[in-house]
Design a protein around this motif. Sequence first.
Motif, short mmCIF file in Angstrom:
data_model
loop_
_atom_site.label_atom_id
_atom_site.label_comp_id
_atom_site.label_asym_id
_atom_site.label_seq_id
_atom_site.Cartn_x
_atom_site.Cartn_y
_atom_site.Cartn_z
N VAL A 1 3.90 6.81 -12.10
CA VAL A 1 4.08 5.49 -11.50
C VAL A 1 4.63 5.71 -10.10
CG1 VAL A 1 5.31 3.29 -11.63
CG2 VAL A 1 4.58 4.44 -13.73
N ILE A 2 4.03 5.01 -9.13
CA ILE A 2 4.53 5.06 -7.75
C ILE A 2 4.87 3.65 -7.34
CG2 ILE A 2 3.98 5.60 -5.35
CD1 ILE A 2 1.98 7.68 -6.36
N GLN A 3 6.01 3.52 -6.64
CA GLN A 3 6.44 2.21 -6.17
C GLN A 3 7.00 2.34 -4.76
OE1 GLN A 3 9.19 0.28 -8.80
NE2 GLN A 3 8.94 -1.69 -7.80
N ARG A 4 6.59 1.41 -3.88
CA ARG A 4 7.16 1.37 -2.53
C ARG A 4 8.59 0.88 -2.62
NH1 ARG A 4 3.72 1.31 2.08
NH2 ARG A 4 5.66 1.17 3.24
N LYS A 5 9.47 1.54 -1.89
CA LYS A 5 10.87 1.14 -1.83
C LYS A 5 11.26 0.70 -0.44
CE LYS A 5 12.13 1.43 -6.01
NZ LYS A 5 12.54 0.21 -6.69
N GLY A 6 10.35 0.75 0.47
CA GLY A 6 10.58 0.36 1.85
C GLY A 6 9.40 0.83 2.67
N ALA A 7 9.44 0.54 3.95
CA ALA A 7 8.32 0.91 4.82
C ALA A 7 8.11 2.42 4.87
CB ALA A 7 8.56 0.37 6.23
N SER B 1 0.83 -1.21 0.00
CA SER B 1 0.00 0.00 0.00
C SER B 1 0.87 1.26 0.00
CB SER B 1 -0.91 0.00 1.23
OG SER B 1 -1.60 1.21 1.31
N ILE B 2 0.41 2.25 -0.72
CA ILE B 2 1.10 3.54 -0.73
C ILE B 2 0.35 4.56 0.12
CG2 ILE B 2 2.31 3.18 -2.91
CD1 ILE B 2 0.07 4.81 -4.30
N ALA B 3 -0.70 4.10 0.79
CA ALA B 3 -1.51 5.00 1.63
C ALA B 3 -0.66 5.56 2.76
CB ALA B 3 -2.72 4.27 2.18
N GLY B 4 -0.93 6.80 3.10
CA GLY B 4 -0.23 7.44 4.20
C GLY B 4 0.08 8.89 3.88
N ARG B 5 0.86 9.50 4.74
CA ARG B 5 1.27 10.89 4.56
C ARG B 5 2.75 10.90 4.21
NH1 ARG B 5 -2.14 14.78 6.87
NH2 ARG B 5 -0.39 15.98 7.65
N TRP B 6 3.09 11.58 3.09
CA TRP B 6 4.44 11.53 2.53
C TRP B 6 5.00 12.93 2.33
CZ3 TRP B 6 6.35 6.70 2.29
CH2 TRP B 6 5.43 5.65 2.30
N VAL B 7 6.25 13.13 2.73
CA VAL B 7 6.95 14.40 2.53
C VAL B 7 7.59 14.35 1.14
CG1 VAL B 7 8.79 15.92 3.34
CG2 VAL B 7 7.40 14.65 5.00
N THR B 8 7.33 15.39 0.34
CA THR B 8 7.89 15.44 -1.01
C THR B 8 9.41 15.54 -0.96
OG1 THR B 8 7.67 17.84 -1.11
CG2 THR B 8 5.81 16.54 -1.95
N GLN B 9 10.06 15.21 -2.08
CA GLN B 9 11.51 15.22 -2.13
C GLN B 9 12.09 16.59 -1.79
OE1 GLN B 9 13.71 12.91 -5.10
NE2 GLN B 9 14.59 14.84 -5.80
N ASP B 10 11.42 17.67 -2.24
CA ASP B 10 11.91 19.02 -1.96
C ASP B 10 11.59 19.47 -0.53
OD1 ASP B 10 12.85 19.17 -4.55
OD2 ASP B 10 11.05 20.15 -5.31
#
Length: 142
Positions: free
Chosen positions: A114-120, A27-36
């Motif tokens: 395209v989004i891919q999980r790379k770890g937790a 799952s990619i659900a959650g809150r994510w900080v952008t690269q910048d």
Amino acid sequence: MHRLFLSLGMLAAAFLAFPAQALAADSIAGRWVTQDRDAVVEIKQCGNVTCGRIARFLVTPPDGADQRDINNPDANLRQRKLLGLPILTQFREDGSKWRGRIYDPNNGKSYRSVIQRKGANTIEVSGCIGPFCQTQTWRRAR
């Protein structure tokens, strides 16, 4: 003997169930900080697809927290606030990846994504034009 067959049956059932789970994308659900590190994007289920919206600014935009979608090519959408704006739309699971569209409010353009999980705690987010993609690494917000 009966116990042996029962154990073998349960073991076989576990192996048959495993490939289906192994092929499913994490799952990619959650809150994510952008690269910048300028915003937090919240990704969640939106009906039968996955979507993401700008949940929080970490760096205040040039026109303040009330910044509008001024670069949108559709004049009718330029009054939308960036905070809460859906930037990830129509994402569907495809094996170990998620495919959909990403909107860049900096230039008002949408791209195949395209989004891919790379770890937790890490996802890779790519925006593509034809065969050319630009990839960013987003980290889980704490």
